[in-house]
Design a protein around this motif. Structure first.
Motif, PDB file in Angstrom:
ATOM      1  N   THR A 342       0.824  -1.209   0.000  1.00 38.64           N
ATOM      2  CA  THR A 342       0.000   0.000   0.000  1.00 38.64           C
ATOM      3  C   THR A 342       0.856   1.257   0.000  1.00 38.64           C
ATOM      4  OG1 THR A 342      -0.104  -0.166   2.411  1.00 38.64           O
ATOM      5  CG2 THR A 342      -1.942  -1.093   1.161  1.00 38.64           C
ATOM      6  N   ARG A 343       2.156   1.127   0.302  1.00 37.83           N
ATOM      7  CA  ARG A 343       3.038   2.288   0.315  1.00 37.83           C
ATOM      8  C   ARG A 343       3.766   2.412  -1.026  1.00 37.83           C
ATOM      9  NH1 ARG A 343       3.857   3.466   5.918  1.00 37.83           N
ATOM     10  NH2 ARG A 343       3.627   1.663   7.279  1.00 37.83           N
ATOM     11  N   VAL A 344       4.067   3.652  -1.382  1.00 35.10           N
ATOM     12  CA  VAL A 344       4.981   3.904  -2.498  1.00 35.10           C
ATOM     13  C   VAL A 344       6.353   4.134  -1.886  1.00 35.10           C
ATOM     14  CG1 VAL A 344       5.572   5.429  -4.405  1.00 35.10           C
ATOM     15  CG2 VAL A 344       3.168   4.900  -3.925  1.00 35.10           C
ATOM     16  N   VAL A 345       7.290   3.222  -2.139  1.00 31.01           N
ATOM     17  CA  VAL A 345       8.614   3.281  -1.534  1.00 31.01           C
ATOM     18  C   VAL A 345       9.664   3.204  -2.640  1.00 31.01           C
ATOM     19  CG1 VAL A 345      10.211   2.253   0.101  1.00 31.01           C
ATOM     20  CG2 VAL A 345       7.753   2.187   0.558  1.00 31.01           C
ATOM     21  N   LEU A 346      10.488   4.241  -2.748  1.00 34.29           N
ATOM     22  CA  LEU A 346      11.567   4.291  -3.731  1.00 34.29           C
ATOM     23  C   LEU A 346      12.895   4.357  -2.977  1.00 34.29           C
ATOM     24  CD1 LEU A 346       9.994   6.974  -6.111  1.00 34.29           C
ATOM     25  CD2 LEU A 346       9.854   4.492  -6.326  1.00 34.29           C
ATOM     26  N   TYR A 347      13.847   3.471  -3.349  1.00 31.80           N
ATOM     27  CA  TYR A 347      15.107   3.445  -2.618  1.00 31.80           C
ATOM     28  C   TYR A 347      16.284   3.097  -3.531  1.00 31.80           C
ATOM     29  CZ  TYR A 347      13.907  -1.551  -2.542  1.00 31.80           C
ATOM     30  OH  TYR A 347      13.552  -2.822  -2.891  1.00 31.80           O
ATOM     31  N   ASP A 348      16.112   3.230  -4.845  1.00 28.10           N
ATOM     32  CA  ASP A 348      17.177   2.853  -5.768  1.00 28.10           C
ATOM     33  C   ASP A 348      18.370   3.807  -5.663  1.00 28.10           C
ATOM     34  OD1 ASP A 348      15.292   4.758  -6.876  1.00 28.10           O
ATOM     35  OD2 ASP A 348      16.457   4.675  -8.715  1.00 28.10           O
ATOM     36  N   ARG A 349      19.530   3.340  -6.209  1.00 32.72           N
ATOM     37  CA  ARG A 349      20.770   4.103  -6.246  1.00 32.72           C
ATOM     38  C   ARG A 349      21.274   4.459  -4.847  1.00 32.72           C
ATOM     39  NH1 ARG A 349      17.701   6.058 -10.251  1.00 32.72           N
ATOM     40  NH2 ARG A 349      17.251   8.033  -9.226  1.00 32.72           N
ATOM     41  N   ASN A 350      21.158   3.488  -3.917  1.00 32.21           N
ATOM     42  CA  ASN A 350      21.843   3.513  -2.642  1.00 32.21           C
ATOM     43  C   ASN A 350      22.770   2.301  -2.612  1.00 32.21           C
ATOM     44  OD1 ASN A 350      20.804   5.737  -0.670  1.00 32.21           O
ATOM     45  ND2 ASN A 350      18.948   5.007  -1.705  1.00 32.21           N
ATOM     46  N   CYS A 351      23.117   1.841  -1.437  1.00 36.60           N
ATOM     47  CA  CYS A 351      23.935   0.632  -1.298  1.00 36.60           C
ATOM     48  C   CYS A 351      23.257  -0.348  -0.357  1.00 36.60           C
ATOM     49  CB  CYS A 351      25.327   0.990  -0.782  1.00 36.60           C
ATOM     50  SG  CYS A 351      26.262   2.062  -1.893  1.00 36.60           S
ATOM     51  N   LEU A 352      21.948  -0.487  -0.483  1.00 34.97           N
ATOM     52  CA  LEU A 352      21.177  -1.371   0.387  1.00 34.97           C
ATOM     53  C   LEU A 352      21.283  -2.808  -0.109  1.00 34.97           C
ATOM     54  CD1 LEU A 352      17.999   0.898   0.767  1.00 34.97           C
ATOM     55  CD2 LEU A 352      19.878   0.633   2.410  1.00 34.97           C
TER      56      LEU A 352
END
Length: 836
Positions: A342-352
């Motif tokens: 249900t959430r919009v979560v963007l996390y690209d271009r990190n080092c996760l």
């Protein structure tokens, strides 16, 4: 021949006739104005109804036209165009003529001319609309500078100039519009910096300057206590993060030139729903507490240089529906609370470690983080901050050297195996032993450090703690700050600030009175009633004697237990002279105060002057907070209970500050004044009672002769005196040892400051052994950090009461989350058949 007298009926008929004529003329004048406006706009079809009726006050509102009248006088004019409203303006259109025509509507309060294609400069004739409160001319083609004639409209509450071609700087006179609540100038060509005069707009709620060409450092916005929406998107502000009020609901700083770190107190913005810091150059650790702000639902920190580790067990607000962490230098694992679909979560271009979106290798973020250098300006700022935080009441060089010597001595005495020596004076100790009046400080400091270090069983933790303390102290020595302070007993400390005279014209806030609604009504007691309740004030009923008089315990005829505080009056006045203060005391009723139930006067029979005033309070039968946290015997509060008790103390102080206006300050709060009832509910038993304070001065009929000398100087930061006292209580709650002298506070505050920067084991080693295993690291860190801030030597750097309350509530939240996680890990049921 004498003139024939005019009868009253004739006069009335004449007045009525003139009134009708004037009204008709007024309506005709307004009708002519509206028809003229229709002509100037090129007779658009949407305004055709203006030509078909003279009863314009009863025209049905449409999407394009709304007229509002009060007693047949036009007060609101809304004309709004859109794609269907495409009539071009005449070639000879003049904005000056348009506003000169509108200026004849002297009672107009609201003017909206939106999306009409209006062009030219905003003319000086706008200053004729003297009654105007709301102006909206957005989505037109106005250009040039914002005219100074707007400053003549002193009733303005809302100014919306969005989506035009205004240029030049924001005029400095904007700060003179003292009633302004909305100021929106987005999507223009404004340049320069924001004038500092905006800081005077205390009623401002919305400030939107987005999409301009504004630049430079932002002024201080902290005085804008009512500001809820701040949008500065698409400018070049920076590099420092602005100073902001804590009650913001929406903060948008997207696409500017901010280059430094985000302040830690941003985590205390408890009303914040939208936070957008994207497309800047923010550096430093990403504050994970932003994910769990109580009201947050939109968070965008993308395209910055935030560093730090994310963990899957971090907490999030359940209402958070949009999160963008992309294009930073974050490592670790995405919190599981961000995974629901249900959430919009963007996390690209990190080092996760998460593979759902493109990530850089871990080394990339490490190398980039090393490449992020702090500018000289930021380094200077950091040095200033550290100097402000690292303050001990022992003082600069003397206190620093002393602390190093004592730490080394204590550690060697306590932790050397089977070797107990009386250490000889070190060179440093010898140097300071020549200073006057330092023996008591030295003894106190040594006893404090011995008490703390003896608790630490882990030798590695001792070494870590010792090394950190030495580094901390040497930084103080290098700063060469010398602050001398004598050792004083906290019990004997009495605030010299008297705020009773400031309350003469106080207006009470009725909503807060509901907090004491469960108490019986405040009333006047008969003296005989009190004598009966205390067996004529028998010694067996005596409880204590303090700065606010003698206190007795009593039992009323209905069985209710009460506490009676007797004040012997030094001045001879009648009861009426005390009634102002009694009325004030009657309002001090709250769930976290030992609240007032009534009063009684004992008067001299000869002249009816008051000899004694008796104040009757509810009786709290249990012990003080100290007995539950720092005394060796009896029940000890858990970590969660301690935070709850601290919250109760802060709520009580918050009521004293805001439950009446301007509030009761400098309450000389001590942990022994904080009582816990049988349900562990906090009650503050001693505070700055106006009548007690006034007993030291001449009582008058509520008039104030003013405050003089040092007392008057202290009024500026008088609310921060209570914040310091809260810090001392938090210190005792965390460490679990009685704090009896002010010099101890400085030493222990330094110890807390050091432990915050050490590892978890060393940090927990100084915490009360009764709870040090039961508190989460984040909860403990939050408590320690807010405690250190409360004890700042500079009152202006101490947090507000609201800030403290938010941090304590956050500490409870993360503590409860940690306990739930610990419980889940300790018991993991086998998967059901459906799951398999």
């Amino acid at each position: 021949m004498a003139p024939k007298p005019v009868s009253l009926s004739h006069l009335l008929l004449l007045v009525l006739f003139l009134g009708i004529q004037l009204s008709e003329q007024l309506e005709f004048s307004q009708s002519q104005t509206l028809l003229k406006v229709q002509q100037l706009l090129g007779y658009p079809s949407a305004l055709g109804t203006l030509s078909s009726t003279t009863d314009f006050c009863n025209i049905e509102p449409t999407t394009y036209l709304t007229l509002v009248c009060y007693e047949d006088i036009l007060t609101q004019l809304h004309v709004v165009g859109n794609n269907d409203f495409i009539t071009p303006l005449p070639q000879n259109f003049s904005s000056d003529t348009l506003f000169a025509t509108l200026g004849t509507l002297s009672s107009l309060k609201v003017l909206s001319l939106v999306s009409l294609g209006l062009w030219g400069g905003l003319p000086e004739s706008i200053g004729q609309l003297s009654s105007l409160e709301i102006l909206n001319i957005s989505s037109n083609y106005f250009n040039g500078a914002i005219p100074s004639q707007l400053s003549l409209l002193r009733n303005l509450q809302s100014v919306v100039l969005d989506d035009n071609n205004f240029n030049g700087e924001i005029p400095n006179w904007v700060g003179s519009l003292q009633g302004l609540a909305v100021l929106s100038m987005k999507k223009n060509w404004l340049s320069g910096s924001i004038p500092t005069s905006l800081d005077a707009l205390h009623t401002l709620r919305v400030l939107d300057l987005s999409n301009n060409q504004l630049s430079g450092e932002l002024p201080h916005f902290k005085n804008l206590a009512n500001l809820q929406v701040l949008n500065l998107e698409n400018n070049t502000f920076g590099p420092r993060f602005p100073s902001l009020p804590t009650k913001l609901v929406s903060l948008v700083l997207r696409n500017n030139s901010f280059r430094l770190g985000v302040p830690s107190h941003l985590s205390s913005f408890y009303l914040l729903q939208k936070l957008d810091l994207s497309l800047n150059g923010f550096v430093g650790p990403f504050p994970p507490s932003l994910l769990s702000l109580p009201s947050i639902n939109y968070l965008d920190v993308s395209s910055n240089k935030f560093t730090g580790m994310l963990f899957n067990n971090m907490s999030c607000n359940d209402d958070l529906h949009f999160v963008n962490l992309s294009s930073n230098l974050l490592k670790g694992e995405l919190p599981t609370c961000l995974e629901p679909k249900t959430r919009v979560v963007l996390y690209d271009r990190n080092c996760l470690s998460n593979k759902g979106q493109d990530q850089h290798p871990s080394d990339f973020c490490s190398n980039e983080a090393l490449a992020v250098r702090i500018t000289p300006h930021q380094e200077k700022h950091k040095r200033t901050t550290s100097k402000a935080v690292i303050v001990s009441s022992m003082g600069g060089v003397v206190g620093g050297v002393l602390l190093v010597g004592v730490v080394i001595l204590v550690v060697s005495r306590v932790h050397k195996k089977k070797v107990v020596k009386i250490p000889s004076k070190s060179t440093l100790e010898h140097a300071i032993s020549q200073e006057d009046n330092e023996d008591e400080v030295k003894t106190t400091t040594r006893s404090i450090m011995e008490h703390i270090i003896k608790r630490v069983a882990d030798k590695h933790a001792v070494k870590t703690l010792t090394r950190s303390i030495k580094e901390h102290v040497m930084s103080r020595v290098n700063n060469k700050r010398v602050v001398r302070a004598s050792t004083r007993s906290i019990i004997e400390h009495v605030s010299s600030a008297n705020t009773a005279k400031l309350l003469t014209d106080a207006r009470y806030i009725s909503e807060t009175m509901k907090m004491g609604a469960s108490l019986p009504a405040y009333r006047t007691f008969a003296l005989d009633e009190l004598k009966e309740a205390t067996n004529n004030f028998d010694a067996s009923c005596f409880i204590s004697e303090g700065p606010h008089g003698q206190i007795y315990k009593g039992v009323l005829s209905d069985g209710m237990h009460i506490a009676i505080r007797g004040l012997k009056m030094r001045k001879r006045h009648g009861p009426q002279n005390y009634m102002h203060h009694v009325e004030l005391i009657s309002k001090l009723r709250h769930s976290h105060l030992v609240s007032a139930l009534g009063h009684a006067f004992e008067c001299n029979q000869d002249d009816s002057c008051v000899n004694n005033v008796y104040l009757i309070f509810e009786f709290v039968p249990n012990r003080s907070l100290r007995s539950f946290v720092s005394e060796s015997s009896g029940e000890k509060l858990s970590w969660t209970q301690r935070i709850a008790a601290a919250i109760g103390v802060v709520k009580g102080i918050q009521f004293l500050h805001t439950g009446i206006v301007p509030g009761l300050y400098s309450n000389n709060l001590k942990i022994t004044d904080v009582l816990l009832d049988n349900n562990h509910n906090v009650k503050i038993s001693s505070y700055n009672l106006p009548l007690s304070a006034e007993n030291k001065k001449t009582i008058s009929n509520g008039t104030s002769s003013g405050l003089k000398g040092n007392v008057q100087a202290r009024i500026k930061d008088v609310d921060k005196n209570d914040v310091y006292d809260i810090g001392v209580i938090l210190l005792e709650i965390i460490l679990g040892r009685p704090i009896m002298f002010h010099n101890e506070v400085g030493t222990l505050k330094d110890l807390l400051q050091v432990s915050i920067k050490t590892d978890d084991i060393a940090r927990r080693s100084i915490v009360d052994p009764a709870v040090h295993k039961d508190c989460s690291d984040e909860s403990l860190m939050t408590m320690m950090e807010i405690c250190v801030r409360c004890l700042s030597s500079d009152p202006t750097e101490r947090p507000s009461v609201e800030d403290i309350l938010w941090n304590l509530q956050f500490a409870v939240q993360v503590q409860n989350s940690w306990k739930r996680d610990s419980s889940d890990h300790s018991y993991s049921p086998a998967p059901s058949s459906r799951e398999t």
